[in-house]
Design an enzyme around this catalytic site. Structure first.
Site, PDB file in Angstrom:
ATOM      1  N   CYS A 193      -1.457 -25.768 -47.769  1.00 51.05           N
ATOM      2  CA  CYS A 193      -1.961 -26.480 -46.594  1.00 51.05           C
ATOM      3  C   CYS A 193      -1.076 -27.671 -46.259  1.00 51.05           C
ATOM      4  O   CYS A 193      -0.952 -28.072 -45.096  1.00 51.05           O
ATOM      5  CB  CYS A 193      -3.400 -26.935 -46.820  1.00 51.05           C
ATOM      6  N   HIS A 378      -7.306 -32.394 -49.207  1.00 47.86           N
ATOM      7  CA  HIS A 378      -6.790 -31.501 -48.180  1.00 47.86           C
ATOM      8  C   HIS A 378      -5.950 -32.317 -47.204  1.00 47.86           C
ATOM      9  O   HIS A 378      -6.233 -33.492 -46.957  1.00 47.86           O
ATOM     10  CB  HIS A 378      -7.962 -30.820 -47.459  1.00 47.86           C
ATOM     11  N   ASN A 398      -6.656 -30.005 -38.520  1.00 52.02           N
ATOM     12  CA  ASN A 398      -6.869 -29.332 -39.795  1.00 52.02           C
ATOM     13  C   ASN A 398      -6.092 -28.019 -39.765  1.00 52.02           C
ATOM     14  O   ASN A 398      -6.341 -27.170 -38.922  1.00 52.02           O
ATOM     15  CB  ASN A 398      -8.359 -29.059 -39.998  1.00 52.02           C
TER      16      ASN A 398
END
Length: 934
Positions: A193, A378, A398
């Site tokens: 990510c 994250h 995101n």
């Protein structure tokens, strides 16, 4: 195992060098012949040592005596050796030059592959990263890295089911559809990510993503990408094969049976369209549009550059942005921001212009807190920052494409009006895009990755070196120096090698970097780097510097993880079974990057740290070797002189004893004859004449008895009450023997062969090998017979008490160096336990580099604004002499003085003890030269 000799060795015999059997053999020789060398005694605790001695002994074992690091891990290291032989001189160039050179090389590679494939009418298949071969044969080299954890086996948890080319997955494949955007990004089953967040961030600035993929031929199926690595741009070539989530129709019985549970017109084609068609069929990253391909191919190229897909799991957005842009990332923390107004106006408001930003939360990973839709641990991208109608708002992304902020200014919140939707051009939807206020950003996100971008008006100069990292944390003796010709903005970056490129071979040590900047002539330092909590790959400082000379002291903190297998064991584990993987990772570990025009600005990986001796270092090494040889010669001369004096003394004493013995024998003979009476006068005269004219048999054997050889007897040496002191000019060396062809006067003083050296009289010098004590002269049969006849008389052998004090000293110096052995008991015959720190000592060696970025005006583009060099201590320099550096010499004393005065930080508690003078002087030494960081 042989038994020990049964006879006991007396202490007196041991001190005299005898083994108790009447001859003068050195006891050490007897022991070597009869004792097995495998016997070792158990370790005993030394209760006679003081606590300080025990601590000193521990530290002597804790650190290796010969620090070092493997720079090559595969047999073929020709390229690394070639790189090490090139110049270490740092060369300044523009930040765009390296990219343009790598892009040109990448385009040339793609063009050559395209020409080759068209010649044979074949699509390109990458032999170094073949997904299909890897999956079908179960090799998993493209999926799993080398495992270097104790007690664990290689495994990634990735289980793709099939591999197909882009043209077989996408109906109408397009590399870009309306350009690369953040909305294209969808994360797959890889934990990257951070990389995808970096790509989202790059999409805000035009052409950043486009320039990463510099060449491609979609028909042939070849793509060329460039990435930034350790201060240089590199190229990577891939084919167009991608992993899919579902198996092929003909290769999975279960899938086929489930799909054919009812009649279909074309079951196989419908299966393909449902499970193996479009972006949704891909196992890893995918674009939102069903026919867009740039993201999965870029991710594949990035995985190949680092070895495999597992190697890119877990990371930080800032590092991903650095790898894709060549910028410099600084790790900032919300709690540490001094001026929030300045942070907003001078940094966040310049997003997508001078800076790129990423953010994250839950950095410590201890607990999962409620953050209203924000996922902890994250990475997110900051896409925009606007100040409008008194509101400070930021648009975040995101990379998952879902899960958004649920607080103020989130989708559907009360703050939104039709006017605000129009002003910010925002649409509601669970697409991963959301707005958040500046106050909530600082409250909900703990860490920010700020990446400085460099345009064509910036230049860079860099150099690398290797340092041995001690267990005690301190600034190193090796440091960097640079001169700045013009005042201006400067970015200093101290970095270590990116271990992600050779996962599994990174070793047991983890390094954290710090540095301190000093200006020549100023007592205190200018600024220190701030050590990051997470991104340990590099540290940096950005500030305005005046023209002048600067020193960069470096401090490397090493931590060791014994749960990681050392590099040499990893190589042994995989050399037989995973050769191709080991070679691929080993090439990234070793091989360098070359300048197309032949100039080496810094090789890649560990060949960067190979030390090449400078001219000054070679001269100092030669001088040091000469000093060492001269010292050893002087020591040997003293030992030889002592040896000769001792040997001469013992010879004289032996000769005197033989002469006395002869006189006693003659006296006995005369006494016996006188007692019996002279029966025949002429016969007695003849006997006396024989005795007087014939040399005594002892004279013929005295020297041979001393040397242990049956050689011709040397002429009788002169007898004196005190041994003559030889100046060593004409004395023979030990080990030379008398020969029949060399009757020179010097030959008669040849000492016996050396068995062990006399102990050096001078204090602090080691004893050398010396001869065993001379044995008693051999007896002729006639003499033995005469002595036997006179056995009732006084013994002719001198007692031990007759030896002089000097004789005892000589015997003591020539005593055996090993204690008399004691037969071990069966339960004691165990191997000695090896000290754990001695068997596996501290051996932390880091390869570090300094990069200096500086802004230049148009007229200064071709000028050398920065001169950068490494200064390392010369181990061969004479104390008080000189210290060699890569571009010249400086006095060692001067360097030591500078290091001592700069060794401690101003906030180090121990610094108070180093201050001198009264209170005002001590205060001045801290305050007078301190300058704030800019």
């Amino acid at each position: 195992m042989s038994d020990l000799p049964s006879r006991a060795v007396s202490e007196a015999d041991y001190m005299l060098g005898r083994d108790g059997d009447g001859d003068d053999d050195a006891i050490g020789q007897t022991i070597m012949a009869e004792l097995p060398v495998t016997i070792s005694l158990p370790r005993k605790k030394d209760t006679d040592k003081t606590p300080q001695q025990t601590i000193d002994e521990f530290w002597s074992k804790f650190t290796t005596k010969a620090p070092g690091k493997a720079t090559t891990v595969i047999p073929s290291n020709e390229y690394a050796e070639r790189a090490a032989r090139r110049s270490n001189k740092a060369v300044g160039t523009t930040t765009q030059a390296s990219f343009e050179e790598a892009a040109a090389v990448c385009k040339a590679k793609v063009a050559k592959i395209v020409k080759e494939c068209r010649r044979v009418n074949q699509k390109y298949r990458d032999p170094h990263f073949d997904l299909e071969l890897d999956l079908k044969w179960g090799v998993r080299d493209t999926l799993e890295m080398l495992c270097n954890m104790q007690g664990e086996k290689a495994g990634s948890g990735f289980h793709p089911k099939s591999v197909k080319r882009v043209t077989d997955v996408f109906d109408v494949p397009k590399f870009y559809i309306d350009g690369p955007t953040a909305n294209d990004v969808r994360q797959g089953r890889d934990g990257d990510c951070w990389l995808l967040a970096a790509l989202c961030t790059l999409s805000n600035k035009p052409s950043l993503i486009e320039r990463v993929c510099v060449a491609r031929d979609e028909q042939v199926g070849v793509y060329g990408f460039v990435f930034h690595r350790d201060g240089e741009w590199i190229s990577e070539i891939i084919d167009d094969k991608l992993f899919l989530t579902k198996p092929d129709f003909d290769e999975s019985v279960l899938e086929r049976l489930l799909w054919e549970d009812r009649e279909r017109v074309d079951s196989e084609e419908q299966y393909r369209k449902a499970y193996q068609s479009g972006s949704g069929a891909l196992y890893f990253a995918q674009c939102e549009h069903a026919n867009e391909t740039w993201l999965p191919l870029l991710e594949k190229a990035y995985a190949k550059a680092h070895g495999d897909y597992q190697a890119i799991e877990g990371g930080f957005t800032g590092e991903g942005i650095e790898d894709l842009t060549g910028g410099v990332t600084t790790e900032l923390y919300a709690a540490d921001i001094l001026d929030k107004e300045y942070f907003w106006k001078e940094e966040l408001m310049k997003v997508n212009d001078e800076f790129l930003f990423g953010c994250s939360t839950g950095m410590w990973g201890a607990v999962w807190g409620e953050r209203k839709g924000i996922v902890e641990l994250h990475a997110y991208s900051i896409m925009r920052a606007v100040e409008m109608d008194g509101k400070r708002l930021l648009l975040l992304k995101n990379p998952w494409g879902k899960f958004e902020w649920r607080g103020p200014w989130s989708d559907g919140s009360k703050e939104w009006t039709a006017e605000w939707l129009t002003k910010l051009d925002h649409k509601f939807g669970d697409d991963g895009n959301f707005w958040i206020s500046y106050e909530d950003l600082l409250r909900k996100y703990q860490a920010f990755d700020r990446t400085r971008l460099f345009g064509p008006d910036w230049k860079i100069t860099s150099i690398w070196t290797t340092v041995s990292v001690p267990w005690t944390l301190d600034y190193h003796d090796t440091y960097f120096k640079f001169s700045l010709a013009k005042t201006g903005p400067v970015v200093l970056v101290l970095s270590q090698l990116d271990t992600r490129y050779y996962r599994g071979l990174e070793g047991q040590y983890r390094f954290e970097l710090n540095f301190r900047l000093h200006k020549e002539g100023e007592e205190d330092y200018v600024v220190r780097s701030i050590a990051p909590y997470r991104q340990t790959r590099s540290v940096n400082v950005e500030l305005e510097l005046e023209a002048g000379e600067y020193t960069v002291l470096i401090k490397v903190n090493a931590t060791r993880d014994l749960g990681i297998i050392p590099i040499e064991e990893v190589i042994r584990n995989y050399a037989r079974d995973r050769r191709d993987k080991l070679v691929a990772v080993g090439m990234s570990y070793v091989f360098p990057v070359y300048h197309p025009h032949g100039l080496r600005r810094g090789p890649d990986a560990h060949s960067k740290g190979k030390m090449v001796e400078t001219k000054e270092e070679k001269e100092a090494k030669k001088a040091a070797e000469k000093r060492k040889a001269d010292k050893e010669k002087e020591k040997l001369r003293k030992q030889e002189m002592l040896y000769d004096r001792d040997s001469h003394y013992l010879k004289v004493k032996a000769h005197q004893k033989l002469k006395e013995k002869k006189e006693k024998v003659k006296a006995k003979q005369k006494a016996k004859k006188a007692a019996k009476g002279a029966t025949s006068e002429p016969q007695a005269g003849i006997e006396d004449k024989k005795v007087s004219e014939t040399p005594a048999p002892e004279d013929k054997t005295s020297d041979a008895a001393q040397t242990g050889e049956n050689t011709k007897a040397a002429p009788e040496i002169a007898v004196s009450t005190e041994p003559k002191v030889d100046d060593g000019a004409s004395s023979s060396k030990p080990g030379e023997s008398e020969t029949k062809d060399d009757p020179s006067p010097e030959a008669k003083d040849v000492p016996p062969p050396a068995t062990e050296a006399p102990e050096q009289a001078a204090e602090g010098e080691e004893p050398k090998t010396a001869p065993a004590p001379p044995s008693e002269p051999q007896k002729q049969p006639a003499e033995e017979e005469k002595e036997a006849e006179s056995s009732d008389d006084e013994s002719t052998i001198s007692s031990v008490s007759d030896m002089t004090e000097r004789e005892w000293d000589i015997r003591y110096r020539r005593r055996p160096r090993t204690p008399p052995p004691v037969a071990p008991q069966p339960q004691q015959a165990t191997a000695e336990e090896e000290d754990e720190f001695e068997s596996n000592p501290w051996n932390a060696v880091a390869t570090v580099g300094l990069r200096v970025y500086y802004k230049v005006a148009e007229e200064d583009r071709d000028k050398e604004i920065v001169k950068l060099r490494v200064i390392r201590p010369n181990p061969y320099a004479k104390k008080g002499g000189g210290e060699s550096e890569s571009e010249g010499e400086e006095g060692e004393e001067k360097g030591k003085e500078g290091k001592t005065s700069k060794g401690l930080d101003v906030d180090d508690s121990a610094k108070d003890a180093t201050l001198e003078g009264d209170r005002d002087q001590r205060r001045k030494s801290i305050m007078s030269s301190t300058r704030p960081a800019l």
